[in-house]
Design a protein around this motif. Structure first.
Motif, PDB file in Angstrom:
ATOM      1  N   GLN A  80       0.802  -1.228   0.000  1.00  0.00           N
ATOM      2  CA  GLN A  80       0.000   0.000   0.000  1.00  0.00           C
ATOM      3  C   GLN A  80       0.833   1.276   0.000  1.00  0.00           C
ATOM      4  O   GLN A  80       0.570   2.172  -0.801  1.00  0.00           O
ATOM      5  CB  GLN A  80      -0.976   0.008   1.178  1.00  0.00           C
ATOM      6  N   PRO A  81       1.848   1.415   0.841  1.00  0.00           N
ATOM      7  CA  PRO A  81       2.622   2.662   0.799  1.00  0.00           C
ATOM      8  C   PRO A  81       3.370   2.828  -0.523  1.00  0.00           C
ATOM      9  O   PRO A  81       3.532   3.948  -1.012  1.00  0.00           O
ATOM     10  CB  PRO A  81       3.587   2.563   1.966  1.00  0.00           C
ATOM     11  N   LEU A  82       3.817   1.726  -1.093  1.00  0.00           N
ATOM     12  CA  LEU A  82       4.536   1.789  -2.361  1.00  0.00           C
ATOM     13  C   LEU A  82       3.615   2.258  -3.484  1.00  0.00           C
ATOM     14  O   LEU A  82       3.968   3.134  -4.272  1.00  0.00           O
ATOM     15  CB  LEU A  82       5.134   0.421  -2.698  1.00  0.00           C
ATOM     16  N   VAL A  83       2.424   1.722  -3.542  1.00  0.00           N
ATOM     17  CA  VAL A  83       1.451   2.129  -4.562  1.00  0.00           C
ATOM     18  C   VAL A  83       1.038   3.580  -4.337  1.00  0.00           C
ATOM     19  O   VAL A  83       0.941   4.365  -5.294  1.00  0.00           O
ATOM     20  CB  VAL A  83       0.222   1.191  -4.553  1.00  0.00           C
ATOM     21  N   ALA A 124       3.900   5.793  -5.514  1.00  0.00           N
ATOM     22  CA  ALA A 124       4.007   5.778  -6.978  1.00  0.00           C
ATOM     23  C   ALA A 124       2.896   6.603  -7.617  1.00  0.00           C
ATOM     24  O   ALA A 124       3.139   7.367  -8.565  1.00  0.00           O
ATOM     25  CB  ALA A 124       3.968   4.342  -7.489  1.00  0.00           C
ATOM     26  N   LEU A 125       1.670   6.486  -7.104  1.00  0.00           N
ATOM     27  CA  LEU A 125       0.568   7.288  -7.644  1.00  0.00           C
ATOM     28  C   LEU A 125       0.774   8.773  -7.359  1.00  0.00           C
ATOM     29  O   LEU A 125       0.425   9.619  -8.179  1.00  0.00           O
ATOM     30  CB  LEU A 125      -0.766   6.817  -7.063  1.00  0.00           C
ATOM     31  N   GLY A 126       1.341   9.092  -6.208  1.00  0.00           N
ATOM     32  CA  GLY A 126       1.643  10.487  -5.899  1.00  0.00           C
ATOM     33  C   GLY A 126       2.637  11.086  -6.876  1.00  0.00           C
ATOM     34  O   GLY A 126       2.497  12.224  -7.314  1.00  0.00           O
ATOM     35  N   VAL A 127       3.644  10.297  -7.241  1.00  0.00           N
ATOM     36  CA  VAL A 127       4.645  10.768  -8.206  1.00  0.00           C
ATOM     37  C   VAL A 127       4.027  10.895  -9.598  1.00  0.00           C
ATOM     38  O   VAL A 127       4.200  11.902 -10.284  1.00  0.00           O
ATOM     39  CB  VAL A 127       5.869   9.819  -8.230  1.00  0.00           C
ATOM     40  N   LEU A 128       3.283   9.857 -10.013  1.00  0.00           N
ATOM     41  CA  LEU A 128       2.733   9.840 -11.375  1.00  0.00           C
ATOM     42  C   LEU A 128       1.584  10.820 -11.583  1.00  0.00           C
ATOM     43  O   LEU A 128       1.530  11.510 -12.595  1.00  0.00           O
ATOM     44  CB  LEU A 128       2.263   8.427 -11.726  1.00  0.00           C
ATOM     45  N   LEU A 157      14.718   3.844  -2.558  1.00  0.00           N
ATOM     46  CA  LEU A 157      15.286   2.871  -1.632  1.00  0.00           C
ATOM     47  C   LEU A 157      14.182   2.211  -0.801  1.00  0.00           C
ATOM     48  O   LEU A 157      14.173   0.985  -0.626  1.00  0.00           O
ATOM     49  CB  LEU A 157      16.309   3.543  -0.710  1.00  0.00           C
ATOM     50  N   GLY A 158      13.241   3.006  -0.323  1.00  0.00           N
ATOM     51  CA  GLY A 158      12.125   2.454   0.440  1.00  0.00           C
ATOM     52  C   GLY A 158      11.282   1.501  -0.399  1.00  0.00           C
ATOM     53  O   GLY A 158      10.894   0.428   0.064  1.00  0.00           O
ATOM     54  N   GLY A 159      10.999   1.880  -1.644  1.00  0.00           N
ATOM     55  CA  GLY A 159      10.241   1.005  -2.531  1.00  0.00           C
ATOM     56  C   GLY A 159      10.962  -0.291  -2.818  1.00  0.00           C
ATOM     57  O   GLY A 159      10.361  -1.374  -2.827  1.00  0.00           O
ATOM     58  N   LEU A 160      12.280  -0.195  -3.009  1.00  0.00           N
ATOM     59  CA  LEU A 160      13.080  -1.393  -3.253  1.00  0.00           C
ATOM     60  C   LEU A 160      13.074  -2.311  -2.036  1.00  0.00           C
ATOM     61  O   LEU A 160      12.941  -3.538  -2.169  1.00  0.00           O
ATOM     62  CB  LEU A 160      14.516  -0.993  -3.612  1.00  0.00           C
ATOM     63  N   LEU A 161      13.167  -1.730  -0.845  1.00  0.00           N
ATOM     64  CA  LEU A 161      13.131  -2.537   0.372  1.00  0.00           C
ATOM     65  C   LEU A 161      11.775  -3.206   0.572  1.00  0.00           C
ATOM     66  O   LEU A 161      11.701  -4.359   1.011  1.00  0.00           O
ATOM     67  CB  LEU A 161      13.487  -1.680   1.586  1.00  0.00           C
ATOM     68  N   ILE A 162      10.709  -2.488   0.237  1.00  0.00           N
ATOM     69  CA  ILE A 162       9.373  -3.085   0.343  1.00  0.00           C
ATOM     70  C   ILE A 162       9.251  -4.265  -0.614  1.00  0.00           C
ATOM     71  O   ILE A 162       8.791  -5.350  -0.236  1.00  0.00           O
ATOM     72  CB  ILE A 162       8.278  -2.034   0.075  1.00  0.00           C
ATOM     73  N   LEU A 163       9.654  -4.060  -1.870  1.00  0.00           N
ATOM     74  CA  LEU A 163       9.568  -5.145  -2.854  1.00  0.00           C
ATOM     75  C   LEU A 163      10.450  -6.326  -2.453  1.00  0.00           C
ATOM     76  O   LEU A 163      10.052  -7.492  -2.617  1.00  0.00           O
ATOM     77  CB  LEU A 163       9.949  -4.634  -4.236  1.00  0.00           C
ATOM     78  N   LEU A 164      11.631  -6.038  -1.923  1.00  0.00           N
ATOM     79  CA  LEU A 164      12.515  -7.103  -1.467  1.00  0.00           C
ATOM     80  C   LEU A 164      11.880  -7.871  -0.308  1.00  0.00           C
ATOM     81  O   LEU A 164      11.925  -9.101  -0.261  1.00  0.00           O
ATOM     82  CB  LEU A 164      13.864  -6.516  -1.049  1.00  0.00           C
TER      83      LEU A 164
END
Length: 115
Positions: A61-64, A67-71, A83-90
């Motif tokens: 949820q925070p990653l999405v 990403a929507l905030g940026v897009l 880095l946070g998004g990469l850590l979440i996906l990892l």
């Protein structure tokens, strides 16, 4: 000046009515689409998945949202976001790796037989 009985806020016509109509439509949209439909689809998805798999979606949820905030909103994205998004996906990958459906084992009754 507006003549008596002409269009204007007192007669229920004009910009004031249009603003209230837009506001009411916006609130109705938020209530029905963004809230009720989203909760229905979210809960329906959790009905279709087991608890271990479904819990991983909470981590995304925070990653999405970021990403929507940026897009959509043009929010700045710095190295911390990536880095946070990469850590979440990892973390999701590590947690979901090795998840296998539980084998169906017969239950034993009090008498010791399968049931």
């Amino acid at each position: 000046t507006v003549a008596a009985g002409g269009p204007g806020p007192a007669s229920g016509e004009g910009p004031a009515t249009g603003a209230w109509t837009a506001l009411a439509a916006g609130v109705l949209y938020l209530a029905l689409v963004s809230t009720a439909l989203a909760f229905f689809l979210w809960n329906r998805g959790f009905e279709l998945l087991n608890a271990a798999s479904a819990s991983l979606f909470f981590l995304l949820q925070p990653l999405v949202g970021a990403a929507l905030g940026v897009l959509l909103l043009g929010e700045p994205s710095g190295p911390e976001l990536w880095l946070g998004g990469l850590l979440i996906l990892l973390g999701v990958a590590v947690a979901s790796h090795g998840q296998r459906p539980a084998a169906s084992t017969p239950r034993r009754t009090a008498a010791g037989g399968a049931g």
